[in-house]
Scaffold this active site. Structure first.
Site, PDB file in Angstrom:
ATOM      1  N   GLY A  90      -0.381  -5.659  -0.084  1.00 18.20           N
ATOM      2  CA  GLY A  90      -1.457  -5.724  -1.057  1.00 18.20           C
ATOM      3  C   GLY A  90      -1.008  -6.273  -2.395  1.00 18.20           C
ATOM      4  N   GLU A 114      -1.248  -9.888  -2.068  1.00 15.56           N
ATOM      5  CA  GLU A 114      -2.654 -10.288  -2.068  1.00 15.56           C
ATOM      6  C   GLU A 114      -3.256 -10.245  -3.464  1.00 15.56           C
ATOM      7  OE1 GLU A 114      -4.390  -9.079   2.236  1.00 15.56           O
ATOM      8  OE2 GLU A 114      -3.439  -7.438   1.124  1.00 15.56           O
ATOM      9  N   ALA A 146       0.827  -1.205   0.000  1.00 17.37           N
ATOM     10  CA  ALA A 146       0.000   0.000   0.000  1.00 17.37           C
ATOM     11  C   ALA A 146       0.859   1.252   0.000  1.00 17.37           C
ATOM     12  CB  ALA A 146      -0.913   0.000   1.224  1.00 17.37           C
ATOM     13  N   GLU A 150       2.306  -6.274   6.994  1.00 19.03           N
ATOM     14  CA  GLU A 150       1.349  -5.332   7.586  1.00 19.03           C
ATOM     15  C   GLU A 150       1.470  -5.213   9.099  1.00 19.03           C
ATOM     16  OE1 GLU A 150      -0.564  -6.662   3.703  1.00 19.03           O
ATOM     17  OE2 GLU A 150       0.635  -7.570   5.294  1.00 19.03           O
TER      18      GLU A 150
END
Length: 261
Positions: free
Chosen positions: A112, A115, A69, A135
């Site tokens: 992310g 992911e 992110a 994270e």
């Protein structure tokens, strides 16, 4: 790359029936800003409704995929704002994309970015790829499938190393765990991703979409319900023109020409 493309956070390029979607923020290590996520959603929306596109490759090129992110975007979020945000909606859209997708990852594939790769149907990794879920360093957890998909791919205990200890793994480890289908030299990772997508695209697009949906259903429900869904999808495909074409081509010893009908 032309000069004006540096201002475009997401680039697209057609290769026959394959659409290549490239994250293009190299100076920011392809951090997933709101603009990047918006660009990915637009590209996938266009791909979904373009009958000529049968598979998609998501990549960041041979140097890095996505470092996670954009922290400045995260800092401004409240719990309620995040749940209603376009970031949350964008990740949901990527995960729910109905056509077959291939992630061609290289370098940092973190947070992310990891992911997004986990959301794809196949992952081709460069030999320089580094994957992880960092994270917890920010006092949060993966919120776009990282806890769930890693547990399904690698088991809960290995997932705990990635999520609770923020351990990174290389491409070869990811292949041993079952996430990565193939590891290739970094300079060839995009080409390898396209080749993998082309192998999918030569088959019936309606069958590929149904097969993808059935595979995803295995993550979402019990075996009995998943088998019922699989049989229902087969029943639908048995009435398609592509099914009859596949049978006729086999009997006539020729290559099938699938139209997606």
């Amino acid at each position: 790359m032309t000069e004006e493309t540096f201002d475009q956070p997401v680039l697209t390029e057609r290769h026959g029936s394959v659409l290549v979607v490239t994250i293009n923020r190299p100076a920011q290590r392809n951090a997933l800003s709101n603009e990047v996520l918006d660009g990915l959603v637009v590209a996938l929306d266009d791909a979904e409704f373009d009958a000529e596109v049968r598979a998609v490759v998501l990549t960041g090129g041979p140097k890095l995929f996505a470092s996670g992110a954009d922290i400045r975007d995260l800092r401004a979020n409240t719990p309620a704002a995040y749940m209603a945000s376009r970031r949350s909606q964008a990740f949901a859209r990527i995960m729910q994309f109905p056509k077959p997708s291939v992630a061609a990852i290289a370098g940092y594939t973190l947070g992310g970015g990891c992911e997004i790769a986990l959301s794809c149907d196949l992952v081709i990794a460069a030999d320089n790829a580094i994957l992880g879920q960092p994270e917890i360093n920010l006092g949060i957890l993966p919120g776009a499938g990282g806890t769930q998909r890693w547990a399904r791919v690698a088991g809960r205990y290995k997932a705990a190393e990635l999520v609770l200890q923020a351990q990174n793994i290389d491409a070869w480890t990811a292949r041993r765990l079952g996430m990565v289908a193939e590891v290739v030299p970094a300079e060839f990772v995009v080409e390898a991703g396209i080749a993998a997508a082309e192998r999918i695209a030569k088959y019936s697009p309606v069958a590929a979409r149904s097969a993808k949906a059935a595979l995803r259903r295995s993550e979402e429900t019990g075996i009995s319900d998943a088998l019922d869904y699989e049989r229902a999808q087969l029943g639908i495909l048995l009435s398609t023109e592509d099914h009859y074409e596949g049978i006729d081509a086999f009997l006539e010893k020729r290559r099938a020409v699938f139209t997606g009908k």
